[in-house]
Design a protein around this motif. Structure first.
Motif, PDB file in Angstrom:
ATOM      1  N   MET A  69       1.093  -0.906  -0.301  1.00 39.67           N
ATOM      2  CA  MET A  69       0.360   0.064   0.070  1.00 39.67           C
ATOM      3  C   MET A  69       0.792   1.290  -0.321  1.00 39.67           C
ATOM      4  O   MET A  69       0.536   2.221  -1.047  1.00 39.67           O
ATOM      5  CB  MET A  69      -0.518   0.114   1.567  1.00 39.67           C
ATOM      6  N   GLN A  70       1.777   0.835   0.456  1.00 43.05           N
ATOM      7  CA  GLN A  70       2.933   2.460   1.244  1.00 43.05           C
ATOM      8  C   GLN A  70       3.064   2.935  -1.282  1.00 43.05           C
ATOM      9  O   GLN A  70       3.700   4.398  -0.505  1.00 43.05           O
ATOM     10  CB  GLN A  70       4.360   2.360   2.184  1.00 43.05           C
TER      11      GLN A  70
ATOM     12  N   LEU B  85       1.946   3.477  -2.622  1.00 49.33           N
ATOM     13  CA  LEU B  85       1.488   4.051  -3.991  1.00 49.33           C
ATOM     14  C   LEU B  85       1.589   5.496  -3.570  1.00 49.33           C
ATOM     15  O   LEU B  85       1.375   6.988  -4.282  1.00 49.33           O
ATOM     16  CB  LEU B  85      -0.540   4.369  -3.615  1.00 49.33           C
ATOM     17  N   TYR B  86       1.411   5.866  -2.129  1.00 48.33           N
ATOM     18  CA  TYR B  86       1.966   7.135  -1.596  1.00 48.33           C
ATOM     19  C   TYR B  86       2.814   7.160  -0.503  1.00 48.33           C
ATOM     20  O   TYR B  86       3.126   7.416   0.918  1.00 48.33           O
ATOM     21  CB  TYR B  86       0.634   7.659  -0.695  1.00 48.33           C
TER      22      TYR B  86
ATOM     23  N   LEU C  88       3.574  12.746  -0.053  1.00 46.25           N
ATOM     24  CA  LEU C  88       2.597  13.058   1.347  1.00 46.25           C
ATOM     25  C   LEU C  88       3.452  14.261   2.259  1.00 46.25           C
ATOM     26  O   LEU C  88       2.706  15.292   1.975  1.00 46.25           O
ATOM     27  CB  LEU C  88       2.924  12.076   2.467  1.00 46.25           C
TER      28      LEU C  88
ATOM     29  N   CYS D 118      -7.825  15.332  -3.398  1.00 48.85           N
ATOM     30  CA  CYS D 118      -6.894  14.504  -3.358  1.00 48.85           C
ATOM     31  C   CYS D 118      -5.196  14.899  -3.185  1.00 48.85           C
ATOM     32  O   CYS D 118      -4.887  15.489  -3.189  1.00 48.85           O
ATOM     33  CB  CYS D 118      -7.251  13.504  -4.852  1.00 48.85           C
ATOM     34  N   ILE D 119      -4.822  13.748  -2.627  1.00 47.21           N
ATOM     35  CA  ILE D 119      -3.505  14.422  -1.789  1.00 47.21           C
ATOM     36  C   ILE D 119      -2.539  13.353  -3.446  1.00 47.21           C
ATOM     37  O   ILE D 119      -1.581  14.898  -3.830  1.00 47.21           O
ATOM     38  CB  ILE D 119      -3.138  12.910  -1.526  1.00 47.21           C
ATOM     39  N   ILE D 120      -3.428  13.485  -4.497  1.00 49.59           N
ATOM     40  CA  ILE D 120      -2.402  12.952  -5.560  1.00 49.59           C
ATOM     41  C   ILE D 120      -2.579  14.761  -6.767  1.00 49.59           C
ATOM     42  O   ILE D 120      -1.378  15.227  -7.072  1.00 49.59           O
ATOM     43  CB  ILE D 120      -2.798  11.792  -6.728  1.00 49.59           C
TER      44      ILE D 120
ATOM     45  N   ARG E 233      -6.536   7.828 -12.080  1.00 46.31           N
ATOM     46  CA  ARG E 233      -5.948   9.243 -11.006  1.00 46.31           C
ATOM     47  C   ARG E 233      -5.036  10.261 -12.041  1.00 46.31           C
ATOM     48  O   ARG E 233      -3.862  11.193 -11.651  1.00 46.31           O
ATOM     49  CB  ARG E 233      -5.123   8.334 -10.069  1.00 46.31           C
TER      50      ARG E 233
ATOM     51  N   HIS F 137     -11.036   9.505  -3.102  1.00 46.97           N
ATOM     52  CA  HIS F 137     -10.509   9.259  -4.150  1.00 46.97           C
ATOM     53  C   HIS F 137      -8.923   8.452  -4.021  1.00 46.97           C
ATOM     54  O   HIS F 137      -8.541   7.347  -4.258  1.00 46.97           O
ATOM     55  CB  HIS F 137      -9.988  10.535  -5.267  1.00 46.97           C
ATOM     56  N   ASP F 138      -8.268   9.217  -2.776  1.00 43.84           N
ATOM     57  CA  ASP F 138      -7.196   8.740  -1.897  1.00 43.84           C
ATOM     58  C   ASP F 138      -7.497   7.272  -1.247  1.00 43.84           C
ATOM     59  O   ASP F 138      -6.483   5.870  -1.750  1.00 43.84           O
ATOM     60  CB  ASP F 138      -6.902   9.312  -1.454  1.00 43.84           C
TER      61      ASP F 138
ATOM     62  N   SER G 290      -7.997   4.832  -3.725  1.00 40.88           N
ATOM     63  CA  SER G 290      -6.797   3.970  -4.980  1.00 40.88           C
ATOM     64  C   SER G 290      -5.784   3.248  -3.117  1.00 40.88           C
ATOM     65  O   SER G 290      -5.704   1.850  -3.803  1.00 40.88           O
ATOM     66  CB  SER G 290      -5.888   4.511  -5.075  1.00 40.88           C
ATOM     67  N   LEU G 291      -6.080   3.512  -1.904  1.00 42.38           N
ATOM     68  CA  LEU G 291      -5.498   3.158  -1.438  1.00 42.38           C
ATOM     69  C   LEU G 291      -5.691   1.251  -0.947  1.00 42.38           C
ATOM     70  O   LEU G 291      -5.352  -0.070  -1.216  1.00 42.38           O
ATOM     71  CB  LEU G 291      -4.969   2.997  -0.070  1.00 42.38           C
ATOM     72  N   LEU G 292      -7.221   1.408  -0.949  1.00 39.33           N
ATOM     73  CA  LEU G 292      -8.100   0.444  -1.000  1.00 39.33           C
ATOM     74  C   LEU G 292      -8.078  -0.725  -1.443  1.00 39.33           C
ATOM     75  O   LEU G 292      -7.509  -1.987  -2.146  1.00 39.33           O
ATOM     76  CB  LEU G 292      -9.733   0.623  -0.433  1.00 39.33           C
ATOM     77  N   ASP G 293      -7.865   0.453  -3.138  1.00 40.23           N
ATOM     78  CA  ASP G 293      -7.791  -1.025  -4.449  1.00 40.23           C
ATOM     79  C   ASP G 293      -6.421  -1.615  -4.808  1.00 40.23           C
ATOM     80  O   ASP G 293      -6.273  -2.995  -5.244  1.00 40.23           O
ATOM     81  CB  ASP G 293      -7.817   0.231  -5.693  1.00 40.23           C
ATOM     82  N   ARG G 294      -5.334  -1.532  -4.138  1.00 39.92           N
ATOM     83  CA  ARG G 294      -3.942  -1.976  -3.737  1.00 39.92           C
ATOM     84  C   ARG G 294      -4.262  -3.491  -2.935  1.00 39.92           C
ATOM     85  O   ARG G 294      -3.747  -4.635  -2.736  1.00 39.92           O
ATOM     86  CB  ARG G 294      -3.009  -1.089  -2.799  1.00 39.92           C
ATOM     87  N   GLU G 295      -5.479  -3.104  -2.127  1.00 32.08           N
ATOM     88  CA  GLU G 295      -5.896  -4.220  -1.126  1.00 32.08           C
ATOM     89  C   GLU G 295      -7.029  -4.877  -1.789  1.00 32.08           C
ATOM     90  O   GLU G 295      -6.892  -6.142  -0.682  1.00 32.08           O
ATOM     91  CB  GLU G 295      -6.160  -3.574   0.542  1.00 32.08           C
TER      92      GLU G 295
ATOM     93  N   ALA H  25      -8.533  -2.730   6.366  1.00 31.61           N
ATOM     94  CA  ALA H  25      -7.625  -1.882   4.516  1.00 31.61           C
ATOM     95  C   ALA H  25      -7.712  -0.512   5.016  1.00 31.61           C
ATOM     96  O   ALA H  25      -7.322   0.465   4.490  1.00 31.61           O
ATOM     97  CB  ALA H  25      -8.566  -2.368   3.456  1.00 31.61           C
TER      98      ALA H  25
ATOM     99  N   LYS I 294      -5.018  -0.046   7.248  1.00 37.10           N
ATOM    100  CA  LYS I 294      -3.971   0.029   6.774  1.00 37.10           C
ATOM    101  C   LYS I 294      -3.826   1.739   5.593  1.00 37.10           C
ATOM    102  O   LYS I 294      -2.679   1.917   5.592  1.00 37.10           O
ATOM    103  CB  LYS I 294      -3.807  -0.572   5.681  1.00 37.10           C
ATOM    104  N   ALA I 295      -4.602   1.808   4.989  1.00 37.29           N
ATOM    105  CA  ALA I 295      -4.402   3.284   4.710  1.00 37.29           C
ATOM    106  C   ALA I 295      -4.453   4.773   5.754  1.00 37.29           C
ATOM    107  O   ALA I 295      -4.119   5.277   5.172  1.00 37.29           O
ATOM    108  CB  ALA I 295      -6.269   3.671   3.682  1.00 37.29           C
TER     109      ALA I 295
ATOM    110  N   ALA J  18      -0.671   4.689   6.232  1.00 32.88           N
ATOM    111  CA  ALA J  18       0.180   4.873   4.760  1.00 32.88           C
ATOM    112  C   ALA J  18      -0.383   6.500   5.159  1.00 32.88           C
ATOM    113  O   ALA J  18       1.227   7.009   4.221  1.00 32.88           O
ATOM    114  CB  ALA J  18      -0.839   3.969   4.104  1.00 32.88           C
ATOM    115  N   LEU J  19      -1.673   7.025   5.687  1.00 30.05           N
ATOM    116  CA  LEU J  19      -0.757   8.619   4.748  1.00 30.05           C
ATOM    117  C   LEU J  19      -0.842   8.826   6.614  1.00 30.05           C
ATOM    118  O   LEU J  19      -0.933  10.077   6.369  1.00 30.05           O
ATOM    119  CB  LEU J  19      -2.574   8.865   4.217  1.00 30.05           C
TER     120      LEU J  19
END
Lengths: 130, 427
Positions: free
Chosen positions: A1-2, A4-5, A10, A65-67, A107, B365-366, B369-374, B417, B420-421, B424-425
């Motif tokens: 997961m990490q 991605l961001y 960040l 969003c962050i991106i 995205r 949206h963030d 996207s992070l959940l999609d990773r899971e 998830a 976890k997100a 991660a943030l």
């Protein structure tokens, strides 16, 4: 997961570079991404003359969003000092390289919003000059 | 495809002890759910946008193409007659499924959006006069919003809105004030695609009828998920999409009261919708064919018929009970997440299988996207309900939605998830 961001994304989101508003800017333009509501406004101060203008200073505000927000911060860090002509030539891939993380198609639009705002702002400014 | 054989098989998927669904058995009919995404088994929580399809639906359509494909209502040869027969049967199945008095009152459209546009175009442009009022609600999907905005602008009509209460229900205390002698049409979502709010249509229908208005119910989020009976609701029209209820894309339904459908002019014109065409003009076909110009999406309609068989075999009461339970569990788990704010009613009795939420300092949206990773698929954005988001003061929300194939442990996967997100943030 990490992956991605990553830290640098960040960091740009938490501590955005060139964040704010420039009074009496030469270029001010704002756009939203209709899909997700991301919004970015960019102000630009130019110096130079004739065909040799360059970006003296730039600032952005927005929400989303962050991106989208981190990408705008990275973009302005990259373009300040460059000539207007150079900025107009920036390819989307350059912006994606700056962001440097894998993005899905939906995205990618977030990452490119700032570049779109800046380029459109320059285009409108040039129209005003003629 | 032998309908009885697999329908009987499906009946076994009902666990007799609890009248709940045997989800493990159901999942075997959805091979897509065994797929992996980003190395994780997919947790599909976006059925409110579009559901997955069981093999029975895919096979019913495949079977037409392999064994009995020809244009309907045309040929006198075997293939055409077989396809026509299956198409007609699909219409009968859909009619039975929603308690319509006859199959002639089922008009096949592309989706609910097209059905609503058909109504705006045919009913609205023909029966409404400048100054007439249309009453919708603040929580409508754009499909039940924009056609009326356009109609109102073009024809000098007045568009009014039933407001929502702070907890996301329709504020029906305002209804008497909003219904006037000029109100000709009332249109609202049976279940909100964002808030999940289930609105009992009957009091609205009664009061609208008393005021002399016709009523459209948008069943896009109700027909797939709970028993819906047009006779009991007494609505004048009901619209829904096939692809949200295990059916294919490209097929939707408009139900209407017979006398209204008969009085309405056609929407699109061309082949199939006429009874005769001479040089002096056409004569319209009878309903429903009057509204089905051109070669229809009959293979998709047959697929929808198979979807209706599948849902009927499970029993819509059991479908609703399953979703109520998993939604209650999701609301409970979500309320434990620090910074999570649930949007819409907290009471699972009046909430469909939709859990919409925001997470403090995390853009939807963030999060998505992070959940999609899971491997967790949720929706983020305004869910085609921007006016509602304006009313809520939100740019975007995250939405997890459930269907017959979702299990409790998938709610756990969602919550895990989300944690976890957040990590991660650094939230």
């Amino acid at each position: 997961m990490q992956d991605l961001y990553r830290e640098h994304i960040l960091d740009h989101y938490e501590n955005p570079r060139h964040h704010g508003v420039i009074e009496h800017a030469d270029i001010s333009h704002e756009e939203s991404n209709p899909l997700c509501g991301d919004r970015i406004r960019i102000d630009v101060k130019l110096d130079g003359e004739g065909n040799r203008y360059r970006i003296a200073d730039a600032a952005f505000t927005g929400d989303g969003c962050i991106i989208s927000q981190a990408a705008a911060s990275m973009l302005l860090e990259d373009v300040v000092g460059k000539s207007v002509d150079e900025v107009e030539q920036i390819e989307p891939q350059h912006m994606l390289d700056l962001v440097g993380i894998p993005l899905t198609a939906a995205r990618v639009k977030c990452a490119l919003l700032g570049l779109k705002v800046l380029k459109t702002g320059i285009k409108l400014w040039k129209l005003q000059q003629t | 495809m032998n309908d009885e054989r697999w329908a009987a098989g499906q009946a076994g998927a009902l666990d007799a002890r609890s009248a709940m669904l045997d989800v493990r058995r159901i999942r075997a009919d959805f091979p897509i759910l065994a797929q992996q995404v980003n190395g994780k088994r997919v947790v599909f929580l976006d059925s409110a946008a579009s559901s997955q399809k069981p093999i029975q639906v895919l096979q019913a359509m495949d079977d037409v193409y392999h064994r009995a494909y020809a244009n309907v209502h045309r040929g006198v040869y075997a293939f055409s007659e077989a396809a026509t027969q299956r198409y007609d049967q699909a219409r009968e199945k859909v009619a039975r499924f929603i308690g319509a008095p006859s199959a002639e009152q089922i008009v096949f459209t592309r989706n609910a959006t097209e059905a609503l546009n058909l109504l705006a175009y045919s009913y609205g442009r023909h029966f409404l006069r400048p100054g007439d009022e249309i009453l919708i609600t603040e929580l409508e999907h754009h499909a039940n919003f924009v056609p009326w905005q356009v109609l109102a602008q073009e024809h000098g009509l007045v568009l009014k809105f039933i407001p929502i209460t702070p907890d996301g229900r329709l504020d029906l205390d305002k209804l008497d004030e909003l219904l006037t002698p000029r109100t000709k049409l009332v249109s609202f979502a049976h279940v909100s695609n964002v808030l999940g709010t289930i609105t009992d249509p009957r009091p609205i229908v009664q009061r609208a009828h008393a005021a002399g208005a016709k009523v459209i119910v948008d069943g896009s989020q109700s027909v797939p998920h709970m028993p819906v009976n047009v006779g009991e609701m007494d609505c004048d029209f009901l619209v829904f999409s096939g692809h949200k209820m295990l059916g294919p894309t490209g097929i939707g339904v408009l139900y209407g009261k017979r006398e209204l459908l008969e009085a309405m002019p056609p929407f699109l014109t061309g082949g199939d919708m006429i009874s005769a065409v001479g040089f002096d003009g056409p004569r319209w076909n009878d309903v429903p064919l009057k509204f089905e110009a051109g070669t229809p999406a009959f293979v998709e309609a047959i697929g929808l018929g198979a979807a209706v068989d599948y849902l009927s075999a499970l029993g819509m009461d059991a479908v609703r009970a399953h979703e109520r339970e998993i939604t209650a569990y999701a609301l409970e788990r979500m309320s434990e997440v620090p910074g999570a704010q649930i949007i819409g009613p907290n009471d699972p009795e009046i909430r469909g299988g939709v859990v919409t939420f925001t997470l403090d300092r995390v853009h939807p949206h963030d999060l998505a996207s992070l959940l999609d990773r899971e491997g967790v698929a949720i929706r983020a954005g305004h869910h085609c309900a921007q006016p509602l988001h304006i009313r809520l003061g939100l740019n975007a929300t995250a939405r997890a939605s459930f269907y017959i194939y979702n299990e409790r442990h998938e709610v756990d996967a969602l919550i895990e998830a989300i944690y976890k997100a957040k990590a991660a943030l650094k939230r």
